[in-house]
Design an enzyme around this catalytic site. Structure first.
Site, PDB file in Angstrom:
ATOM      1  N   ASP A 168      -1.247 -18.606  37.054  1.00 61.50           N
ATOM      2  CA  ASP A 168      -0.221 -19.129  36.154  1.00 61.50           C
ATOM      3  C   ASP A 168       1.134 -19.272  36.822  1.00 61.50           C
ATOM      4  O   ASP A 168       1.404 -18.683  37.866  1.00 61.50           O
ATOM      5  CB  ASP A 168      -0.040 -18.163  34.976  1.00 61.50           C
ATOM      6  CG  ASP A 168       0.710 -16.891  35.407  1.00 61.50           C
ATOM      7  OD1 ASP A 168       0.287 -16.268  36.396  1.00 61.50           O
ATOM      8  OD2 ASP A 168       1.726 -16.552  34.778  1.00 61.50           O
TER       9      ASP A 168
ATOM     10  N   PHE B  38       3.348 -22.537  45.754  1.00 62.55           N
ATOM     11  CA  PHE B  38       2.982 -21.813  44.538  1.00 62.55           C
ATOM     12  C   PHE B  38       1.861 -22.580  43.847  1.00 62.55           C
ATOM     13  O   PHE B  38       1.960 -23.772  43.603  1.00 62.55           O
ATOM     14  CB  PHE B  38       4.194 -21.683  43.605  1.00 62.55           C
ATOM     15  CG  PHE B  38       4.006 -20.594  42.610  1.00 62.55           C
ATOM     16  CD1 PHE B  38       4.334 -19.282  42.929  1.00 62.55           C
ATOM     17  CD2 PHE B  38       3.468 -20.857  41.354  1.00 62.55           C
ATOM     18  CE1 PHE B  38       4.137 -18.252  42.015  1.00 62.55           C
ATOM     19  CE2 PHE B  38       3.268 -19.835  40.438  1.00 62.55           C
ATOM     20  CZ  PHE B  38       3.606 -18.533  40.763  1.00 62.55           C
TER      21      PHE B  38
ATOM     22  N   GLU C 173      -9.730 -10.232  43.073  1.00 67.13           N
ATOM     23  CA  GLU C 173      -8.329 -10.692  42.964  1.00 67.13           C
ATOM     24  C   GLU C 173      -8.258 -12.208  42.907  1.00 67.13           C
ATOM     25  O   GLU C 173      -9.089 -12.898  43.484  1.00 67.13           O
ATOM     26  CB  GLU C 173      -7.532 -10.209  44.191  1.00 67.13           C
ATOM     27  CG  GLU C 173      -6.701  -8.958  43.943  1.00 67.13           C
ATOM     28  CD  GLU C 173      -5.408  -9.241  43.159  1.00 67.13           C
ATOM     29  OE1 GLU C 173      -5.342 -10.258  42.435  1.00 67.13           O
ATOM     30  OE2 GLU C 173      -4.484  -8.439  43.285  1.00 67.13           O
ATOM     31  N   ASP C 174      -7.237 -12.711  42.237  1.00 66.89           N
ATOM     32  CA  ASP C 174      -7.015 -14.158  42.212  1.00 66.89           C
ATOM     33  C   ASP C 174      -6.451 -14.650  43.543  1.00 66.89           C
ATOM     34  O   ASP C 174      -7.011 -15.507  44.194  1.00 66.89           O
ATOM     35  CB  ASP C 174      -6.110 -14.577  41.041  1.00 66.89           C
ATOM     36  CG  ASP C 174      -4.784 -13.810  40.979  1.00 66.89           C
ATOM     37  OD1 ASP C 174      -4.568 -12.891  41.797  1.00 66.89           O
ATOM     38  OD2 ASP C 174      -3.958 -14.135  40.112  1.00 66.89           O
TER      39      ASP C 174
ATOM     40  N   ASP D 189      -1.160 -12.466  48.280  1.00 63.74           N
ATOM     41  CA  ASP D 189       0.009 -13.129  48.866  1.00 63.74           C
ATOM     42  C   ASP D 189       0.587 -12.216  49.954  1.00 63.74           C
ATOM     43  O   ASP D 189       0.170 -12.279  51.105  1.00 63.74           O
ATOM     44  CB  ASP D 189       1.004 -13.425  47.732  1.00 63.74           C
ATOM     45  CG  ASP D 189       2.188 -14.243  48.202  1.00 63.74           C
ATOM     46  OD1 ASP D 189       2.050 -14.978  49.186  1.00 63.74           O
ATOM     47  OD2 ASP D 189       3.263 -14.153  47.578  1.00 63.74           O
TER      48      ASP D 189
ATOM     49  N   LYS E 125      -3.834 -10.765  34.986  1.00 62.52           N
ATOM     50  CA  LYS E 125      -4.701 -11.654  34.220  1.00 62.52           C
ATOM     51  C   LYS E 125      -5.358 -12.703  35.123  1.00 62.52           C
ATOM     52  O   LYS E 125      -6.344 -13.311  34.764  1.00 62.52           O
ATOM     53  CB  LYS E 125      -3.873 -12.389  33.153  1.00 62.52           C
ATOM     54  CG  LYS E 125      -3.208 -11.491  32.152  1.00 62.52           C
ATOM     55  CD  LYS E 125      -2.276 -12.341  31.268  1.00 62.52           C
ATOM     56  CE  LYS E 125      -1.364 -11.442  30.472  1.00 62.52           C
ATOM     57  NZ  LYS E 125      -0.370 -12.271  29.736  1.00 62.52           N
ATOM     58  N   GLY E 126      -4.761 -12.921  36.300  1.00 60.90           N
ATOM     59  CA  GLY E 126      -5.119 -14.060  37.126  1.00 60.90           C
ATOM     60  C   GLY E 126      -6.579 -14.172  37.514  1.00 60.90           C
ATOM     61  O   GLY E 126      -7.088 -15.268  37.714  1.00 60.90           O
TER      62      GLY E 126
ATOM     63  N   ARG F 246      -3.195 -21.523  33.250  1.00 67.63           N
ATOM     64  CA  ARG F 246      -4.369 -20.714  33.626  1.00 67.63           C
ATOM     65  C   ARG F 246      -5.676 -21.430  33.322  1.00 67.63           C
ATOM     66  O   ARG F 246      -6.692 -21.188  33.956  1.00 67.63           O
ATOM     67  CB  ARG F 246      -4.359 -19.376  32.866  1.00 67.63           C
ATOM     68  CG  ARG F 246      -3.210 -18.446  33.229  1.00 67.63           C
ATOM     69  CD  ARG F 246      -3.484 -17.071  32.626  1.00 67.63           C
ATOM     70  NE  ARG F 246      -2.316 -16.215  32.611  1.00 67.63           N
ATOM     71  CZ  ARG F 246      -1.906 -15.460  33.638  1.00 67.63           C
ATOM     72  NH1 ARG F 246      -2.576 -15.479  34.773  1.00 67.63           N
ATOM     73  NH2 ARG F 246      -0.845 -14.690  33.530  1.00 67.63           N
TER      74      ARG F 246
HETATM   75  P1  IMP Z   1       1.099  -9.818  46.468  1.00 71.26           P
HETATM   76  O1  IMP Z   1       1.257  -8.419  45.969  1.00 71.26           O
HETATM   77  O2  IMP Z   1       2.354 -10.334  47.126  1.00 71.26           O
HETATM   78  O3  IMP Z   1      -0.123 -10.013  47.321  1.00 71.26           O
HETATM   79  O4  IMP Z   1       1.001 -10.741  45.182  1.00 71.26           O
HETATM   80  C1  IMP Z   1      -0.189 -10.941  44.526  1.00 71.26           C
HETATM   81  C2  IMP Z   1       0.019 -11.452  43.124  1.00 71.26           C
HETATM   82  O5  IMP Z   1       1.152 -12.337  43.010  1.00 71.26           O
HETATM   83  C3  IMP Z   1      -1.174 -12.265  42.705  1.00 71.26           C
HETATM   84  O6  IMP Z   1      -2.204 -11.458  42.185  1.00 71.26           O
HETATM   85  C4  IMP Z   1      -0.582 -13.209  41.687  1.00 71.26           C
HETATM   86  O7  IMP Z   1      -0.557 -12.586  40.430  1.00 71.26           O
HETATM   87  C5  IMP Z   1       0.824 -13.435  42.176  1.00 71.26           C
HETATM   88  N1  IMP Z   1       0.923 -14.677  42.956  1.00 71.26           N
HETATM   89  C6  IMP Z   1       1.203 -14.787  44.278  1.00 71.26           C
HETATM   90  N2  IMP Z   1       1.215 -16.072  44.662  1.00 71.26           N
HETATM   91  C7  IMP Z   1       0.928 -16.802  43.559  1.00 71.26           C
HETATM   92  C8  IMP Z   1       0.780 -18.225  43.323  1.00 71.26           C
HETATM   93  O8  IMP Z   1       0.912 -19.090  44.202  1.00 71.26           O
HETATM   94  N3  IMP Z   1       0.466 -18.584  42.048  1.00 71.26           N
HETATM   95  C9  IMP Z   1       0.308 -17.688  41.033  1.00 71.26           C
HETATM   96  N4  IMP Z   1       0.418 -16.357  41.220  1.00 71.26           N
HETATM   97  C10 IMP Z   1       0.740 -15.918  42.466  1.00 71.26           C
HETATM   98 MG    MG Z   2      -2.715 -11.125  40.243  1.00 73.45          MG
END
Ligand code: IMP
Ligand code: MG
Length: 183
Positions: free
Chosen positions: A159, A152, A101-102, A105, A45-46, A165
């Site tokens: 969220d 975070f 993408e939001d 990470d 949803k981000g 959000r």
């Molecule tokens: P990745 O697969 O580790 O790159 O994680 C990506 C997803 O983790 C993002 O699309 C977010 O949904 C969530 N995420 C990672 N860090 C944060 C944060 O600081 N705040 C909120 N959501 C996060």
């Molecule tokens: Mg996401």
């Protein structure tokens, strides 16, 4: 859904700064995709707030679709295993796909989605991420909004346990205790 224990800390990216950067990204995408009609694929949803603003900053006929993913298991962050919760409605074969993408990470979600989309043979496949962690690993991301530290963050679509959000800025979430972060 339990209410996250903690509070909103310092603003990392303010509303004005977000608006300016989204306009810049829109202008760059408009230039790069001139004469084409990109298909924006938002990751729910981000990405919904960013996607909405970005689509309106692109001066081209765009099409919109969404996917939803979730991570398996209890320790979602480190598992790196991703599951498709909502597939695309549209056919991406032969399309210029821009994945929106939001935040990237670890990059696990992104790699999974890129492999998944690539199998459907789009004409091109690029990524636009509002936020990336400043520890690196952004090689495969064509368009980046901002680099952020490991805190975070919430707001502008992001969220913690489904809250915050709707905030206009991106801020650090300060957990009351370290156990209260969901992942
Ligand atoms: P990745 O697969 O580790 O790159 O994680 C990506 C997803 O983790 C993002 O699309 C977010 O949904 C969530 N995420 C990672 N860090 C944060 C944060 O600081 N705040 C909120 N959501 C996060
Ligand atoms: Mg996401």
């Amino acid at each position: 859904m339990t209410v996250p224990k903690g509070s909103i800390g310092r603003v990392l990216v303010g509303a004005e700064e977000l608006a300016v950067r989204v306009r810049e990204l829109g202008a760059q995408i408009t230039e790069d995709y001139a004469g084409r009609s990109p298909l924006l694929v938002g990751v729910l949803k981000g990405a919904f707030v960013f996607m909405s603003d970005l689509a309106r900053a692109i001066r081209l006929p765009v099409e919109i679709d969404f996917m939803a993913v979730s991570s398996y298991g209890a320790s979602t962050k480190s598992s790196g295993v991703v599951r498709i919760v909502k597939d695309l409605d549209l056919d991406v074969a032969g399309r210029d796909v821009l994945l929106v993408e939001d935040i990237v990470d670890s990059g696990a979600t992104l790699s999974y989605l890129l492999r998944f989309l690539d199998e459907r043979q789009p004409a091109s496949l690029k990524v636009c991420a509002l936020l990336v962690r400043d520890r690196g690993g952004t090689d495969e991301i064509e368009y980046v909004g901002f680099s952020v530290p490991d805190d975070f963050v919430v707001g502008y679509g992001l969220d913690v346990a489904e809250r915050y959000r709707e905030l206009n800025s991106i801020s650090v979430f300060e957990p009351a205790d370290s156990a209260s972060l969901p992942t």
